[in-house]
Design a protein around this motif. Structure first.
Motif, short mmCIF file in Angstrom:
data_model
loop_
_atom_site.label_atom_id
_atom_site.label_comp_id
_atom_site.label_asym_id
_atom_site.label_seq_id
_atom_site.Cartn_x
_atom_site.Cartn_y
_atom_site.Cartn_z
N SER A 138 0.82 -1.20 0.00
CA SER A 138 0.00 0.00 0.00
C SER A 138 0.86 1.26 0.00
O SER A 138 0.58 2.23 -0.72
CB SER A 138 -0.92 -0.01 1.23
OG SER A 138 -1.67 1.17 1.31
N THR A 144 0.67 13.39 0.88
CA THR A 144 -0.13 12.26 0.38
C THR A 144 0.53 10.94 0.74
O THR A 144 -0.12 10.00 1.21
CB THR A 144 -0.31 12.37 -1.14
OG1 THR A 144 -0.98 13.59 -1.45
CG2 THR A 144 -1.11 11.19 -1.67
N ILE A 145 1.85 10.88 0.51
CA ILE A 145 2.59 9.66 0.83
C ILE A 145 2.53 9.40 2.33
O ILE A 145 2.32 8.26 2.77
CB ILE A 145 4.05 9.78 0.35
CG1 ILE A 145 4.10 9.86 -1.17
CG2 ILE A 145 4.87 8.59 0.85
CD1 ILE A 145 5.47 10.19 -1.73
N ASP A 163 4.06 1.46 -1.03
CA ASP A 163 4.78 1.53 -2.31
C ASP A 163 3.88 2.06 -3.42
O ASP A 163 4.31 2.82 -4.29
CB ASP A 163 5.32 0.15 -2.69
CG ASP A 163 6.45 -0.30 -1.77
OD1 ASP A 163 7.04 0.56 -1.09
OD2 ASP A 163 6.74 -1.51 -1.74
N LYS A 164 2.61 1.68 -3.39
CA LYS A 164 1.65 2.16 -4.39
C LYS A 164 1.48 3.67 -4.27
O LYS A 164 1.44 4.39 -5.29
CB LYS A 164 0.32 1.45 -4.20
CG LYS A 164 -0.77 1.88 -5.18
CD LYS A 164 -2.07 1.16 -4.90
CE LYS A 164 -3.17 1.64 -5.82
NZ LYS A 164 -4.47 0.96 -5.52
N ALA A 165 1.37 4.17 -3.04
CA ALA A 165 1.21 5.61 -2.82
C ALA A 165 2.43 6.38 -3.31
O ALA A 165 2.30 7.45 -3.93
CB ALA A 165 0.97 5.89 -1.34
N LYS A 166 3.62 5.84 -3.05
CA LYS A 166 4.86 6.51 -3.48
C LYS A 166 4.98 6.52 -4.99
O LYS A 166 5.51 7.47 -5.58
CB LYS A 166 6.06 5.81 -2.84
CG LYS A 166 6.15 6.04 -1.33
CD LYS A 166 7.14 5.10 -0.68
CE LYS A 166 8.55 5.31 -1.16
NZ LYS A 166 9.49 4.42 -0.46
N ALA A 167 4.48 5.46 -5.64
CA ALA A 167 4.58 5.38 -7.09
C ALA A 167 3.58 6.31 -7.78
O ALA A 167 3.81 6.75 -8.91
CB ALA A 167 4.34 3.94 -7.54
N SER A 168 2.47 6.62 -7.11
CA SER A 168 1.40 7.39 -7.73
C SER A 168 1.45 8.88 -7.41
O SER A 168 0.70 9.66 -8.00
CB SER A 168 0.04 6.83 -7.30
OG SER A 168 -0.13 6.95 -5.90
N SER A 169 2.32 9.28 -6.46
CA SER A 169 2.35 10.69 -6.07
C SER A 169 3.73 11.09 -5.56
O SER A 169 4.43 10.27 -4.94
CB SER A 169 1.31 10.95 -4.96
OG SER A 169 1.40 12.28 -4.50
N ASN A 170 4.10 12.34 -5.84
CA ASN A 170 5.33 12.90 -5.30
C ASN A 170 5.07 13.81 -4.10
O ASN A 170 6.00 14.39 -3.55
CB ASN A 170 6.08 13.70 -6.38
CG ASN A 170 6.61 12.81 -7.49
OD1 ASN A 170 7.08 11.70 -7.23
ND2 ASN A 170 6.56 13.31 -8.72
N ASN A 210 -0.86 8.14 3.37
CA ASN A 210 -1.03 6.77 2.91
C ASN A 210 -0.09 5.81 3.63
O ASN A 210 -0.24 4.59 3.50
CB ASN A 210 -0.82 6.68 1.40
CG ASN A 210 -2.04 7.09 0.62
OD1 ASN A 210 -2.95 6.31 0.40
ND2 ASN A 210 -2.09 8.36 0.22
#
Length: 262
Positions: free
Chosen positions: A16, A29-30, A18-25, A33
């Motif tokens: 979860s 937000t990171i 890793d997904k947040a880090k991949a979808s936002s800078n 999440n």
């Protein structure tokens, strides 16, 4: 069976994040999440007497704490405020554990967390003034999903910035760089130095506390076990009755309720 369950929970939390880090800078937000999956995990597993939340607490002197990633609360206490994003305003008397989350922990994160914990600690010292009341005060934890440097760098930072006598906190790491299947717990353990050979280089001590760095096969399960044990020991030592809780609640309402002018 238990090990398999918690290993799956670890993987789900890390996935979860890793997904947040991949979808936002966006760091906020990171960060959010990173908090949510751990709060969800804790509330799925904690007994009904405890609850995990994010937000602030109000001190006995009407001072709001800094934003706290995760607080473990005595669930018998009512909340002062609840926001639409799920964050809360709690009473300081209800706080059992303060947890700061880092998705990727660096040396300077340990320094910043130490100062943040120190600031938060001063707000609860008015409630539990006597240093002998250690097991009544909230406990503090830096939880890192992963670390950027090698573990020894984090250990050195912990030794430099954690004060086991006045500002103690643990560091729990779900995954280290050395082993993607293992975690680590960094901790100061109080000890009687008359019983050990302090000239032995294996012993690293600070203020009569030994620096412990323990490799963990199931770090999330170990964290869960430690949280439950510590929270119940704190509750036992506080020994608050429902009458005590009612009295505390009235104290907080005295400053939060708007009164009509005569």
């Amino acid at each position: 069976m238990t090990e398999t369950i918690f290993k799956q929970e670890e993987k789900a939390i890390l996935l979860s994040v890793d997904k947040a880090k991949a979808s936002s800078n966006n760091s906020q937000t990171i960060g959010r999440n990173g908090e949510i999956p751990m709060i969800t995990f804790l509330n799925n597993y904690l007994p009904n007497t405890l609850k995990a939340v994010s937000g602030h607490f109000m001190s006995q002197n009407s001072i709001k704490s800094p934003q706290i990633d995760i607080m473990i609360l005595d669930a018998r206490y009512p909340l002062i405020g609840y926001n639409t994003d799920g964050t809360v305003l709690a009473m300081a008397h209800s706080v059992l554990y303060v947890i700061e989350i880092k998705t990727n922990c660096r040396k300077n994160d340990v320094s910043k967390t130490s100062q943040n914990f120190k600031n938060i600690g001063t707000l609860v010292d008015d409630i539990w003034k006597d240093e002998k009341l250690y097991w009544k005060k909230p406990m503090f934890l830096l939880l890192a999903y992963r670390i950027v440097p090698k573990i020894n760098i984090i250990e050195e930072a912990y030794f430099d910035y954690c004060d086991p006598s006045n500002n103690h906190f643990d560091i729990s790491i779900l995954r280290t760089l050395d082993n993607e299947e293992m975690g680590n717990l960094i901790h100061f353990e109080p000890t009687d130095f008359d019983e050990i050979d302090t000239n032995n280089k294996l012993y690293v001590n600070k203020n009569n506390h030994l620096l412990m760095s323990i490799s963990e096969r199931t770090p999330l399960a170990d964290l869960y076990y430690s949280l439950i044990q510590s929270c119940y020991l704190i509750l036992e030592n506080r020994n608050y009755s429902f009458g005590d809780i009612a009295e505390h609640f009235n104290e907080y309402l005295n400053w939060s309720t708007i009164r009509k002018k005569n």
